[in-house]
Design an enzyme around this catalytic site. Structure first.
Site, short mmCIF file in Angstrom:
data_model
loop_
_atom_site.label_atom_id
_atom_site.label_comp_id
_atom_site.label_asym_id
_atom_site.label_seq_id
_atom_site.Cartn_x
_atom_site.Cartn_y
_atom_site.Cartn_z
N TYR A 1 2.99 5.73 11.52
CA TYR A 1 3.34 4.36 11.90
C TYR A 1 4.28 3.64 10.94
CZ TYR A 1 -0.75 3.71 8.85
OH TYR A 1 -1.65 3.76 7.81
N HIS B 1 -3.89 4.74 4.30
CA HIS B 1 -5.01 3.78 4.30
C HIS B 1 -6.22 4.38 3.58
CE1 HIS B 1 -8.03 0.93 5.52
NE2 HIS B 1 -8.70 1.88 6.11
N ARG C 1 0.85 -1.19 0.00
CA ARG C 1 0.00 0.00 0.00
C ARG C 1 0.88 1.24 0.00
NH1 ARG C 1 -2.58 1.04 5.38
NH2 ARG C 1 -1.26 2.88 5.30
C1 TPP Z 1 -15.09 -5.45 10.50
C2 TPP Z 1 -14.34 -4.18 10.36
N1 TPP Z 1 -13.55 -3.78 11.37
C3 TPP Z 1 -12.86 -2.63 11.27
C4 TPP Z 1 -12.96 -1.86 10.16
C5 TPP Z 1 -12.16 -0.58 10.04
N2 TPP Z 1 -11.14 -0.81 9.03
C6 TPP Z 1 -11.33 -0.42 7.76
S1 TPP Z 1 -10.16 -0.98 6.76
C7 TPP Z 1 -9.31 -1.70 8.02
C8 TPP Z 1 -8.05 -2.43 7.72
C9 TPP Z 1 -8.24 -3.48 6.68
O1 TPP Z 1 -7.01 -4.04 6.34
P1 TPP Z 1 -6.87 -5.08 5.16
O2 TPP Z 1 -7.89 -6.16 5.29
O3 TPP Z 1 -5.46 -5.49 5.12
O4 TPP Z 1 -7.26 -4.26 3.85
P2 TPP Z 1 -6.53 -2.96 3.27
O5 TPP Z 1 -7.23 -1.79 3.86
O6 TPP Z 1 -5.11 -3.01 3.62
O7 TPP Z 1 -6.76 -3.05 1.81
C10 TPP Z 1 -9.98 -1.51 9.21
C11 TPP Z 1 -9.51 -1.99 10.50
C12 TPP Z 1 -13.81 -2.31 9.13
N3 TPP Z 1 -13.99 -1.61 8.01
N4 TPP Z 1 -14.48 -3.47 9.25
#
Ligand code: TPP
Ligand code: MG
Lengths: 326, 365
Positions: free
Chosen positions: B278, B269, B265
């Protein structure tokens, strides 16, 4: 006295609880280095270490369940769920375990845990980030549900929640996380967990709300005052259990009541209060109890969120209606 | 990796191997034995164009967000090959279940840019997209789409339709029970579903190593009783080849597959995040060398199939399309407030007519 926003007051209370009690641990997604997506836990991992401020894998069911296990061992876990829209997997742990571990074991095991979650609409957040599901949680016997509406009450109520021997859900209204700074003395003093706060005294109508909606409710009271109507405003602050006596005493004085909440109308917590007034305060009523709430619709995406949420106008209109009733 | 405890005396009862697929390296050179389509220059150019459009769109979305005209937005900067490679291997009649990081896949499948902007701008019409009729809207609750994918695949299987559900998620999603539960059932019922995990090393501020002690994410398939592989997620040829193979197998009744696409990434985010809190700029800088667009461009340039003029034409074309989409989005007035009741039920129950009427009054005011 130093000033703090609501989210800073949460941080102060967490830091104070951790400093006072080595059994307090924090856990959640992004609570460590990042300090939480709203910065509620900022600085705590560097101060208390990554053993006590835990960045968990991405799983809300895990966070809820870890808290139960830790609490049964005498730790005082404070879990953070990033947004209320992601809280639902925890309901399994809360309804089936946290709320009844004491009861199931007749007190042999207990569950002194807190789950914190930001909640509510009004910050133009993406889908699933604006829900208000407090009534769902308040329906679970054995839980406490607490919602602060100001920095000082956030500080005192969170300390109380952490020190409480039973599981507490602590919901933080995102819309007012940084809306105001107020004096917060970091004196370690907790507030009671079942006492409502009268934010404004009045004679003609009682307005009851909690969380961010108190802003609109207080503004409506101001508007009504200009028209010669005197509104009493109550911050319920704790939904479960809630301060029935404060509600009844106010309604006994004013004879009229409007309940305001952002959550959907049907089965919302306003219904519980209205039922209580019907059961125990009917004789003092001069008008029907009214509710001003979110609609029974799916929480809309940001373009329509303002239309969904109770406005000052809707609250004032309901108050005028009950005041005109005879 | 954590060295597992093993008593060497006992007989071995299971072994597994995992493989990693990679063809086009950061050097812009094809390695190994690339799939046949890698010699189809026109196809490669279409993949390049799709990735470039995704990147240009992301840039515009961020600009709109920064000027208060769009809500929070997640870019897929550096991860374009995962979305484009996967979607380009699908058939129109397959069903995509994307996460919020798969704009490139949605665009490839025919979702319009203005629709994606409407969604992130806070308008439900963004999910009512006109292109792929049965694709799911992107899923914000992480991993919740994984069991939907298994359900969709079950329907295909029950009706004996040669279609496949493609479920996209991130590395963080693999920590949720949902994902394991979905894979477990997909294995049991041998469902035509392909899980694609874009492992971009971060879940907001949580690094991959705090999600799981497992050596790879791909190996999670093995416990569920089906195959998995790692691919270089910045190599669009590898992603497409892996997805093609998995789709063909699933279509032929051979069951599910898990693809772990290794990527990074490069952006925050979302626009609400500040990754400098971080992770170090040096870490990010180093990863720029691996990004997917430059390597494909270098390859095509080496083949004399792409030049400076093509690049300039592509840039201005992307720019024009993105600007047009933004203009159309910005010119779309919000829906009437009472519309929040329009699709609540097939027919709005009598009980809620009053609430809708109240909102109709509000819209007139
Ligand atoms: C069930 C849930 N918990 C928390 C969140 C808040 N949140 C949004 S994205 C994220 C991280 C997701 O990481 P990853 O699965 O690696 O996907 P990326 O964003 O890196 O594409 C979090 C904690 C959410 N959207 N859904
Ligand atoms: Mg990730």
């Amino acid at each position: 006295m130093p000033e703090a926003t609501l989210v800073e007051a949460v941080n102060l209370a967490l830091a104070r609880a951790m400093a006072d009690d080595p059994d307090v641990v924090l856990l959640g997604e992004d609570v460590g280095v990042n300090g939480g997506v709203f910065r509620a836990t900022v600085g705590l991992q560097s101060r208390f270490g990554s053993d006590r401020v835990i960045d968990t894998p991405l799983s809300e069911a895990l966070i809820g369940g870890l808290c139960v296990g830790m609490a049964a061992q005498g730790l005082k876990p404070v879990g953070e769920i990033q947004f209320m829209g992601f809280f639902y997997p925890c309901i399994d742990q809360l309804a089936n375990h946290a709320s009844r571990l004491r009861n199931r074991t007749l007190g042999r095991l207990t569950c002194p845990m807190v789950l914190r979650a930001p909640f509510g609409a009004g910050i133009r957040a993406p889908e699933h980030h604006s829900e208000s599901a407090e009534a769902m949680l308040a329906h679970i016997p054995g839980l406490r549900v607490v919602i602060p509406s100001s920095p000082d009450r956030a500080y005192g109520l969170l300390l109380a929640a952490i020190r409480d021997p039973d599981p507490v859900v602590f919901l933080e209204p995102t819309r007012i996380y940084r809306a105001v700074k107020a004096e917060v003395e970091d004196n370690g003093e907790a507030l009671p967990l079942d006492v409502a706060f009268v934010l404004r005294e009045g004679r003609d109508v009682t307005l009851i709300s909690w969380g961010a909606m108190l802003r609109e409710t207080l503004a409506a009271a101001e508007e009504l005052a200009a028209e010669g109507m005197s509104a009493e405003v109550i911050d319920l602050a704790t939904l479960k259990p809630y301060d029935e006596e404060a509600v009844l005493a106010s309604v006994a004085k004013t004879g009229r009541c409007v309940i305001v909440h952002e959550a959907a109308r049907t089965g919302g917590f306003g219904a519980e209060i209205a039922a209580c007034i019907a059961e125990r305060g009917l004789a003092s009523l001069l008008a029907p109890v009214l509710r001003v709430t979110g609609y029974d619709a799916v929480m809309p995406l940001p373009r329509l969120e303002q239309s969904y949420m109770p406005s000052v106008e809707r609250i004032a209109a309901a108050a005028r209606k009950v005041c005109a009733y005879n | 990796m954590n060295k597992p405890f093993m008593d060497e005396e006992l007989p071995v009862i299971a072994r597994f191997e995992l493989r990693r697929r990679a063809y086009l390296g950061p050097d812009g050179v094809l390695h190994g034995r690339p799939p046949a389509f890698a010699s189809n220059v026109d196809l490669l150019i279409s993949l390049l164009r799709a990735m470039a459009l995704t990147r240009a769109f992301d840039l515009k979305a961020v600009a709109l967000q920064r000027t208060g005209r769009l809500g929070t937005y997640p870019v897929s900067l550096g991860e374009e090959a995962v979305s484009v490679g996967a979607a380009s291997a699908m058939r129109e009649e397959d069903v995509l279940l994307p996460s919020y990081r798969n704009t490139g896949a949605q665009l490839w499948r025919g979702v319009k840019m203005e629709e994606i902007l409407l969604f992130w701008g806070g308008d439900e019409r963004g999910n009512a997209f006109s292109g792929p009729k049965q694709d799911f809207p992107l899923s914000i609750p992480v991993a919740s789409q994984t069991s939907h994918a298994a359900g969709v695949a079950y329907a295909f299987k029950l009706r004996k339709e040669p279609r496949v559900a493609v479920c996209m998620s991130g590395d963080g999603a693999t920590s949720k029970g949902d994902m394991w539960e979905a894979m477990n059932f997909a294995g049991v019922a041998k469902l035509p579903v392909v899980f694609i995990v874009g492992n971009n090393q971060w879940a907001i501020s949580v690094p991959r190593k705090l999600q799981t002690a497992s050596e790879t994410l791909a190996q999670k398939a093995i416990a569920a009783g089906f195959g998995g592989e790692q691919v270089d997620g910045n190599d669009v040829i590898a992603v497409r080849a892996a997805t093609e193979r998995a789709l063909a197998a699933a279509r032929a009744g051979e069951g599910p597959f898990l693809i772990e696409a290794l990527t990074y990434r490069l952006g925050d985010h979302t626009t609400a995040d500040d990754a400098a809190r971080y992770r170090s700029p040096e870490e990010v800088q180093a990863r720029w060398k691996e990004e997917p667009i430059a390597r494909l461009r270098a390859y095509l340039v080496g083949k004399k199939a792409w030049g400076k003029e093509d690049e300039e034409r592509l840039a201005s074309e992307c720019q024009a399309r993105v600007e047009a989409a933004a203009a159309s989005y910005l010119a779309t007035p919000p829906r009437a407030p009472s519309s929040m009741f329009d699709h609540l039920y097939a027919e709005l129950p009598h009980a809620y007519l009053g609430q809708r009427r109240e909102l109709e009054g509000a819209s007139d005011a």
